[in-house]
Write an enzyme that holds these catalytic residues in place. Structure first.
Site, PDB file in Angstrom:
ATOM      1  N   GLY A  74       0.828  -1.202   0.000  1.00 50.03           N
ATOM      2  CA  GLY A  74       0.000   0.000   0.000  1.00 50.03           C
ATOM      3  C   GLY A  74       0.857   1.245   0.000  1.00 50.03           C
ATOM      4  N   CYS A 101       5.139  -6.185   2.098  1.00 49.72           N
ATOM      5  CA  CYS A 101       5.483  -4.765   2.123  1.00 49.72           C
ATOM      6  C   CYS A 101       4.648  -4.031   3.180  1.00 49.72           C
ATOM      7  CB  CYS A 101       5.323  -4.158   0.728  1.00 49.72           C
ATOM      8  SG  CYS A 101       6.186  -2.585   0.519  1.00 49.72           S
ATOM      9  N   TYR A 102       3.680  -3.208   2.780  1.00 49.59           N
ATOM     10  CA  TYR A 102       2.836  -2.515   3.756  1.00 49.59           C
ATOM     11  C   TYR A 102       2.150  -3.527   4.665  1.00 49.59           C
ATOM     12  CZ  TYR A 102      -0.670   0.756   5.604  1.00 49.59           C
ATOM     13  OH  TYR A 102      -1.458   1.531   6.432  1.00 49.59           O
ATOM     14  N   HIS A 192       8.609  -7.679  -2.641  1.00 50.02           N
ATOM     15  CA  HIS A 192       7.433  -8.133  -3.393  1.00 50.02           C
ATOM     16  C   HIS A 192       7.731  -9.468  -4.093  1.00 50.02           C
ATOM     17  CE1 HIS A 192       4.838  -4.584  -2.984  1.00 50.02           C
ATOM     18  NE2 HIS A 192       5.988  -3.925  -2.879  1.00 50.02           N
ATOM     19  N   GLU A 194       5.674 -11.278  -5.629  1.00 45.79           N
ATOM     20  CA  GLU A 194       4.773 -11.474  -6.761  1.00 45.79           C
ATOM     21  C   GLU A 194       5.328 -10.952  -8.074  1.00 45.79           C
ATOM     22  OE1 GLU A 194       3.397  -7.551  -4.859  1.00 45.79           O
ATOM     23  OE2 GLU A 194       4.391  -9.416  -4.275  1.00 45.79           O
ATOM     24  N   ASP A 250     -13.946 -11.006 -23.865  1.00 42.63           N
ATOM     25  CA  ASP A 250     -14.745 -11.124 -22.646  1.00 42.63           C
ATOM     26  C   ASP A 250     -16.232 -11.253 -22.946  1.00 42.63           C
ATOM     27  OD1 ASP A 250     -12.209 -10.479 -21.762  1.00 42.63           O
ATOM     28  OD2 ASP A 250     -12.725  -8.383 -21.378  1.00 42.63           O
ATOM     29  N   LYS A 391      -8.056 -12.137 -17.612  1.00 46.19           N
ATOM     30  CA  LYS A 391      -8.167 -12.315 -19.062  1.00 46.19           C
ATOM     31  C   LYS A 391      -7.700 -13.691 -19.524  1.00 46.19           C
ATOM     32  CE  LYS A 391      -8.734  -9.376 -21.885  1.00 46.19           C
ATOM     33  NZ  LYS A 391      -9.923  -8.887 -22.620  1.00 46.19           N
TER      34      LYS A 391
END
Length: 535
Positions: A74, A101-102, A192, A194, A250, A391
């Site tokens: 964040g 992190c945050y 991070h 990710e 989509d 997606k």
């Protein structure tokens, strides 16, 4: 202990769990820019997850019975008044927790540690972390090297850990960049995992999911298909539903899913707004109606949209004009189906998160997507079974439904269409010019095999003219920019290194075949600092 003994069992019957028998991880969003990426990484491990607001009530968390919680990054400081936080009771639920992190700073702040504002010890970008000591089996860093390359993005830092925690990683300047209380199943990292820049980030996330949370990794798109069909049938009952069909991946998947669920009681409405790609309307109707038996009502509203766009150069103005006219046209067509009570949209998870600021303290990003007001304007009950999918997951679902690859493999196309790829005023003539140039670019990409290798490619009509020479005459005509990017998540992207021969062939064809263009340029800017689209 790798998983808290009191962890709540997953709710096999919860629709939010992605269907019967699927486990769920909840990501509590504190406004981090990488929150969606965390979700993608979790799902890549075939573990269903959802992003929820950081202040999701404890009662709701208990009801959902997740196997794990992830606290996202964040932009704020936990020491600021009114900064988003979490109740101490969250960490007493017996559910494994990973703070990123945050999220790490929240854990430290709430459970009795100390966070300080960094002065000269801020860390941004790549960093080398040392595991202290190299982790034993059951922790985030099991099996990793003593030193790992990670991606940092923080100004504040944990100065003191909460009671019962031990430090598991450090850097030269920051002594605590990861800590854990394995007995309670609580883990935290300042970096991070990710992002792809954290070399072993995937291994760290897998350790949390499969070791700490006990994930089975059994979430599959194929098994999800019938669950979504049943969910639509249950919501619609014996009613009639209409589908807003744009022609993109989509909404096309949504239209075929509806047909599978309720058959002739579903009607897809396709509106040609005058700023579609070349022959797009005919291709979509042919593929869905003739190829898959979907009922499609095609509406030619090109003149109406172009009239509304006349004189507008501001990108936001274009989006709003297109949105307003689309609602008017769609309302008129929907009124012809007197017994329709439901509206289906191909809304995806990024649309939900980016279009409306509902997940954590993030800012509104888009105003032109499906989510931005259509149901309220039309008065229908909304059907959005794809709203928790990304997606790539929807593409997999489309293949399961039998959609042709020409639709499934299409590059993303903005909601306002070519209107935001025509810089300056949108006219029928300028739209026709760009449509032709864009079609040449995409055709050459497909013929060369590059279309499937890049993530998104398109042409842009610039609001400038340049001097040229054609034959014995001096020209002063339009400039077309070509844009092609490579990306995994569309949050960051790099320009595609297309072969010079290919670019030369595309430029030659455009200048020779598209009347009114005498110069072609190639965009070699990454995201950031640029965006993928030009407007």
């Amino acid at each position: 202990m790798t998983r808290a003994d009191t962890a709540v069992a997953p709710d096999a019957a919860s629709p939010a769990a992605g269907g019967a028998g699927h486990q769920t991880v909840l990501i509590l969003d504190f406004g981090g820019q990488y929150t969606q990426l965390i979700a993608r990484r979790v799902r890549e491990n075939r573990v269903y997850c959802e992003i929820q607001p950081f202040d999701l009530p404890l009662a709701e968390i208990r009801r959902r019975r997740p196997i794990g919680l992830i606290l996202s990054g964040g932009p704020q400081c936990v020491l600021d008044a009114g900064a988003p936080s979490a109740p101490a009771e969250l960490f007493a639920l017996g559910i494994p927790v990973l703070g990123i992190c945050y999220g790490m700073q929240v854990i430290a702040h709430v459970l009795g540690g100390a966070v300080e504002r960094a002065d000269r010890r801020r860390e941004y970008g790549r960093a080398e972390v040392s595991l202290v000591p190299p982790d034993a089996p059951g922790g985030l860093f099991a099996g990793l090297a003593a030193t790992e390359t990670v991606w940092m993005n923080h100004g504040d830092q944990v100065r003191r850990m909460p009671p019962g925690f031990r430090a598991t990683a450090s850097t030269e300047s920051v002594p605590i960049v990861a800590f854990e209380d394995r007995a309670r199943g609580i883990f935290a990292v300042q970096f991070h995992p990710e992002v792809s820049h954290t070399v072993s980030g995937g291994d760290m996330l897998r350790s949390f999911l499969f070791e700490a949370c006990g994930a089975r990794g059994d979430w599959r798109i194929a098994s999800l298909l019938e669950e979504l069909v049943e969910r639509v049938r249950e919501q619609v009952g014996s009613g009639r539903v209409i589908c807003a069909l744009s022609g993109g991946v989509d909404s096309s998947v949504m239209a075929v899913l509806l047909d599978r669920a309720v058959g002739e009681r579903a009607t897809a409405i396709f509106v040609d707004n005058g700023v579609l790609r070349q022959d797009e309307g005919a291709q979509v109707v042919r593929a869905l109606e003739q190829g898959l038996g979907v009922t499609v009502r095609a509406v030619d509203a090109r003149e109406r949209f172009l009239a509304a766009l006349a004189g507008i150069e501001d990108p936001e103005g274009k989006r709003k004009a297109i949105g307003r006219v689309f609602i008017e046209v769609f309302r008129a067509e929907a009124a012809k189906l007197h017994d329709a009570r439901f509206l289906a949209q191909g809304t995806l998870y990024p649309d939900v998160i980016e279009s409306v600021s509902v997940k954590g303290p993030s800012a509104l990003i888009k105003t032109h997507h499906n989510v931005g007001g259509l149901p309220a304007e039309l008065g229908f009950e909304l059907v959005e079974p794809l709203r928790f999918l990304f997606k790539d997951e929807v593409r997999q679902l489309g293949r399961e439904l039998g959609l042709p690859e020409e639709l499934i493999g299409r590059h993303p196309f903005p909601g306002p269409g070519l209107a935001v790829r025509i810089l300056g005023e949108v006219t029928a003539e300028r739209a026709a010019l760009l449509r032709e140039a864009d079609a040449i670019f995409l055709h050459e990409l497909r013929e060369s095999g590059w279309y499937a290798r890049v993530s998104q490619a398109f042409a842009v009509l610039l609001p400038v003219k340049s001097v040229g020479v054609m034959g014995d005459f001096r020209t002063y005509e339009s400039v077309v920019a070509l844009r092609s990017v490579d990306t995994q998540d569309f949050m960051t992207a790099d320009w595609s290194p297309l072969p010079h021969e290919l670019l030369g062939r595309v430029a030659n064809r455009i200048v020779n075949e598209v009347k009114g263009v005498n110069r072609v340029v190639y965009d070699v800017t990454s995201k950031p600092p640029a965006t993928i689209e030009w407007e």
